[in-house]
Design an enzyme around this catalytic site. Structure first.
Site, PDB file in Angstrom:
ATOM      1  N   LYS A 171       0.838  -1.213   0.000  1.00  0.00           N
ATOM      2  CA  LYS A 171       0.000   0.000   0.000  1.00  0.00           C
ATOM      3  C   LYS A 171       0.868   1.257   0.000  1.00  0.00           C
ATOM      4  CE  LYS A 171      -1.649   1.791   3.990  1.00  0.00           C
ATOM      5  NZ  LYS A 171      -1.498   3.238   4.192  1.00  0.00           N
ATOM      6  N   ASN A 172       1.912   1.258   0.834  1.00  0.00           N
ATOM      7  CA  ASN A 172       2.710   2.480   0.980  1.00  0.00           C
ATOM      8  C   ASN A 172       3.602   2.752  -0.225  1.00  0.00           C
ATOM      9  OD1 ASN A 172       1.479   2.786   3.402  1.00  0.00           O
ATOM     10  ND2 ASN A 172       3.305   2.462   4.665  1.00  0.00           N
ATOM     11  N   CYS A 204      -3.795  13.160  12.832  1.00  0.00           N
ATOM     12  CA  CYS A 204      -4.539  11.901  12.759  1.00  0.00           C
ATOM     13  C   CYS A 204      -4.337  11.149  14.060  1.00  0.00           C
ATOM     14  CB  CYS A 204      -4.128  11.075  11.556  1.00  0.00           C
ATOM     15  SG  CYS A 204      -2.552  10.291  11.759  1.00  0.00           S
ATOM     16  N   ARG A 219       1.515  14.795  12.901  1.00  0.00           N
ATOM     17  CA  ARG A 219       1.977  14.590  11.528  1.00  0.00           C
ATOM     18  C   ARG A 219       2.077  15.888  10.717  1.00  0.00           C
ATOM     19  NH1 ARG A 219      -0.376   8.838   9.545  1.00  0.00           N
ATOM     20  NH2 ARG A 219       1.529   8.828   8.362  1.00  0.00           N
ATOM     21  N   ASP A 227       5.118   0.706  11.861  1.00  0.00           N
ATOM     22  CA  ASP A 227       3.842   0.101  11.462  1.00  0.00           C
ATOM     23  C   ASP A 227       3.673  -1.319  12.002  1.00  0.00           C
ATOM     24  OD1 ASP A 227       3.152   2.373  10.144  1.00  0.00           O
ATOM     25  OD2 ASP A 227       3.501   1.607   8.133  1.00  0.00           O
ATOM     26  N   ARG A 270      -8.411   0.124   5.159  1.00  0.00           N
ATOM     27  CA  ARG A 270      -7.552   1.077   4.449  1.00  0.00           C
ATOM     28  C   ARG A 270      -6.278   0.387   3.937  1.00  0.00           C
ATOM     29  NH1 ARG A 270      -5.458   5.294   7.928  1.00  0.00           N
ATOM     30  NH2 ARG A 270      -4.321   5.537   5.996  1.00  0.00           N
TER      31      ARG A 270
HETATM   32  C1  UD1 Z   1       4.770   6.847   6.036  1.00  0.00           C
HETATM   33  C2  UD1 Z   1       3.857   5.646   5.972  1.00  0.00           C
HETATM   34  C3  UD1 Z   1       3.491   5.175   7.372  1.00  0.00           C
HETATM   35  C4  UD1 Z   1       4.749   4.911   8.182  1.00  0.00           C
HETATM   36  C5  UD1 Z   1       5.670   6.135   8.148  1.00  0.00           C
HETATM   37  C6  UD1 Z   1       7.008   5.887   8.823  1.00  0.00           C
HETATM   38  C7  UD1 Z   1       2.599   5.817   3.942  1.00  0.00           C
HETATM   39  C8  UD1 Z   1       1.258   6.029   3.304  1.00  0.00           C
HETATM   40  N1  UD1 Z   1       2.651   5.989   5.258  1.00  0.00           N
HETATM   41  O1  UD1 Z   1       4.055   7.907   6.658  1.00  0.00           O
HETATM   42  O2  UD1 Z   1       2.725   3.977   7.260  1.00  0.00           O
HETATM   43  O3  UD1 Z   1       4.393   4.646   9.517  1.00  0.00           O
HETATM   44  O4  UD1 Z   1       5.931   6.516   6.781  1.00  0.00           O
HETATM   45  O5  UD1 Z   1       7.643   4.803   8.226  1.00  0.00           O
HETATM   46  O6  UD1 Z   1       3.562   5.494   3.296  1.00  0.00           O
HETATM   47  N2  UD1 Z   1       7.568  14.616  10.134  1.00  0.00           N
HETATM   48  C9  UD1 Z   1       7.792  15.944  10.441  1.00  0.00           C
HETATM   49  N3  UD1 Z   1       7.625  16.881   9.453  1.00  0.00           N
HETATM   50  C10 UD1 Z   1       7.259  16.539   8.186  1.00  0.00           C
HETATM   51  C11 UD1 Z   1       7.043  15.175   7.869  1.00  0.00           C
HETATM   52  C12 UD1 Z   1       7.212  14.234   8.868  1.00  0.00           C
HETATM   53  O7  UD1 Z   1       8.130  16.277  11.583  1.00  0.00           O
HETATM   54  O8  UD1 Z   1       7.129  17.440   7.332  1.00  0.00           O
HETATM   55  C13 UD1 Z   1       7.725  13.597  11.197  1.00  0.00           C
HETATM   56  C14 UD1 Z   1       6.437  12.813  11.486  1.00  0.00           C
HETATM   57  O9  UD1 Z   1       5.584  13.521  12.352  1.00  0.00           O
HETATM   58  C15 UD1 Z   1       6.989  11.552  12.089  1.00  0.00           C
HETATM   59  C16 UD1 Z   1       8.295  11.327  11.317  1.00  0.00           C
HETATM   60  O10 UD1 Z   1       8.620  12.597  10.738  1.00  0.00           O
HETATM   61  O11 UD1 Z   1       7.295  11.756  13.447  1.00  0.00           O
HETATM   62  C17 UD1 Z   1       8.197  10.298  10.205  1.00  0.00           C
HETATM   63  O12 UD1 Z   1       7.070  10.575   9.401  1.00  0.00           O
HETATM   64  P1  UD1 Z   1       7.023  10.215   7.857  1.00  0.00           P
HETATM   65  O13 UD1 Z   1       8.167   9.327   7.536  1.00  0.00           O
HETATM   66  O14 UD1 Z   1       6.883  11.466   7.074  1.00  0.00           O
HETATM   67  O15 UD1 Z   1       5.680   9.383   7.753  1.00  0.00           O
HETATM   68  P2  UD1 Z   1       4.617   9.395   6.582  1.00  0.00           P
HETATM   69  O16 UD1 Z   1       5.292   9.596   5.271  1.00  0.00           O
HETATM   70  O17 UD1 Z   1       3.490  10.294   6.925  1.00  0.00           O
END
Ligand code: UD1
Length: 420
Positions: free
Chosen positions: A22-23, A116, A121, A304, A397
């Site tokens: 999915k990711n 969420c 996030r 995850d 999902r």
């Molecule tokens: C993706 C995955 C999710 C997985 C996560 C970490 C998908 C659809 N989702 O989520 O299943 O758990 O990677 O492997 O692929 N952060 C910031 N600022 C930003 C962006 C992120 O501070 O602009 C922080 C987040 O709050 C979190 C960390 O960085 O603490 C990692 O998040 P991120 O890797 O971005 O997760 P997602 O891409 O949302």
């Protein structure tokens, strides 16, 4: 509202097919916005998140054709660069259309996704990278309004972010000049997106390293791409096999994508091996044993899988410390697990101590998020008596027909309709 009714106690045996990740599907579908030519994606499962993103992409003018397990996307007549709140609020991955829209059309108006269940996030890193590349960004009425054109830049991510890496790469591939990304995410799903972009004609060096060098090209072309297997779905069945002391062949799975999870299972004497067509998990001689876990970026233990493994540790002998380092609010399933008899103590906001009990007992519990909900399903598979896991729309999902896959392995699980 649907729920799972589960009668615990059966050991799981047999073969299960692992779907495309999915990711990886979500960013790769957004990546199809970067070309006017058709992009054919194989190994697709029609999860509810895939449906939401398809609706959003269609609203932009993308043509999408579904076949049995493939999707063909064609962005030859994009009529809008506005990604509506209606879609982005349902599924955060929709936000990733920002990078490709800005890279190809030099403008995008994308709803902010908001927080969420698992944390706030933020998207500050996404916006920081685009600003470094010359984007003008305003936040208006809950939307990110960004305009280009973009130029190459050197970007340092202070924190690893899967989404910010996806988004920046997709913005950079059509942007003139060189974009250097330091500290990108190395998750297999990011690598899958990069590989697909290279097939489309992108010039990306350093794939799989901590520095990506992207030289913008004028145009990308269509391609055919098979999505990598879902390592989180595979981890789910491996843990289900371990908890029920069964033996499961996970067809299509790749062990090299889930080594951190396999290492934890091996502590419990679960044999987990790569075979020619998938991964075999043999827990017939397992002795579930406490193990410390700290979630980290790939190749560390995936956040995850944390809520899935906590269900196993709840019935493992001894004390396990589990530390969540990626998201601040990822223990939402714990109070529900405690209602099933798990012994869990909060050490601080992001660390818990689990003391294994010999047996859990069935209960009515509620999913609060996708992986937390599946953690409860795993607990219910071994609990004494019947459990009802509510709010399984979270689970839909990310899992395609979880109940039929589990019942195919011998679990007693059915989807029921509840009136509330
Ligand atoms: C993706 C995955 C999710 C997985 C996560 C970490 C998908 C659809 N989702 O989520 O299943 O758990 O990677 O492997 O692929 N952060 C910031 N600022 C930003 C962006 C992120 O501070 O602009 C922080 C987040 O709050 C979190 C960390 O960085 O603490 C990692 O998040 P991120 O890797 O971005 O997760 P997602 O891409 O949302």
């Amino acid at each position: 509202m649907y729920a799972f009714k589960i009668q615990g106690g059966n050991r799981l045996f047999g073969t299960v097919e692992i779907n495309g990740a999915k990711n990886a599907i979500l960013p790769i579908m957004a990546g199809a916005l970067l070309t006017a030519e058709p992009v054919k994606l194989e190994n697709i499962s029609y999860l509810s998140d895939v449906k939401v993103l398809s609706q959003l992409l269609s609203s932009l003018g993308m043509k999408i054709q579904n076949e049995t397990d493939s999707l063909t996307l064609r962005a030859d007549d994009i009529v809008s660069t506005h990604a509506d709140y209606e879609y982005v609020s349902k599924m955060r991955g929709s936000f990733w259309v920002l990078g490709p829209l800005l890279g190809r059309f030099h403008k995008a108006e994308v709803s902010l996704p908001g927080g969420c269940a698992i944390g706030t996030r933020p998207v500050d890193l996404y916006l920081m990278a685009l600003r470094e590349m010359g984007a003008e960004i305003k936040i208006e009425n809950g939307y990110v309004c960004a305009t280009g054109p973009l130029h190459g830049a050197e970007i340092f991510f202070p924190k690893v972010s899967v989404g910010a890496t996806h988004n920046t790469v997709m913005a950079a591939v059509l942007t003139p000049g060189k974009t250097v990304i330091h500290n990108p995410a190395l998750e297999p799903e990011v690598i899958d997106l990069l590989n697909m972009l290279v097939k489309m004609g992108a010039d990306i060096k350093g794939i799989g390293t901590k520095t990506l060098i992207i030289t913008g090209v004028e145009k990308l072309h269509g391609c055919k791409h098979k999505i990598i297997p879902d390592r989180i779905e595979a981890a789910t069945f491996a843990i289900a096999g371990a908890m029920t002391r069964g033996r499961i062949f996970m067809k299509g799975a790749r062990l090299n994508l889930m080594e951190a999870v396999a290492d934890v299972l091996r502590v419990s004497h679960v044999e987990i091996t790569q075979e020619q067509e998938g991964v075999l998990v043999d827990a017939t001689h397992a002795k579930l044993t406490a193990t410390p876990i700290t979630t980290c970026e790939y190749p560390g233990f995936p956040t995850d899988v944390q809520s899935l493994m906590t269900s196993l540790l709840a019935i493992a002998e001894g004390d396990s410390v589990v530390e969540e380092r990626i998201f601040e609010n990822r223990f939402m399933h714990i109070p529900e697990l405690q209602r099933m008899g798990a012994h869990v103590r909060n050490i601080n906001g992001n660390t818990i101590l689990i003391t294994g009990v010999p047996e859990l007992s069935g209960a009515t519990v509620m999913s609060s998020d996708l992986r937390g909900g599946v953690g409860l399903v795993l607990a219910a598979l071994v609990a004494k008596g019947q459990s009802i896991v509510k709010r399984i729309y979270h689970i839909d999902r990310g899992y395609y027909s979880l109940e039929s896959k589990l019942s195919g392995l011998g679990a007693v699980i059915e989807r029921i309709h509840l009136d509330d």
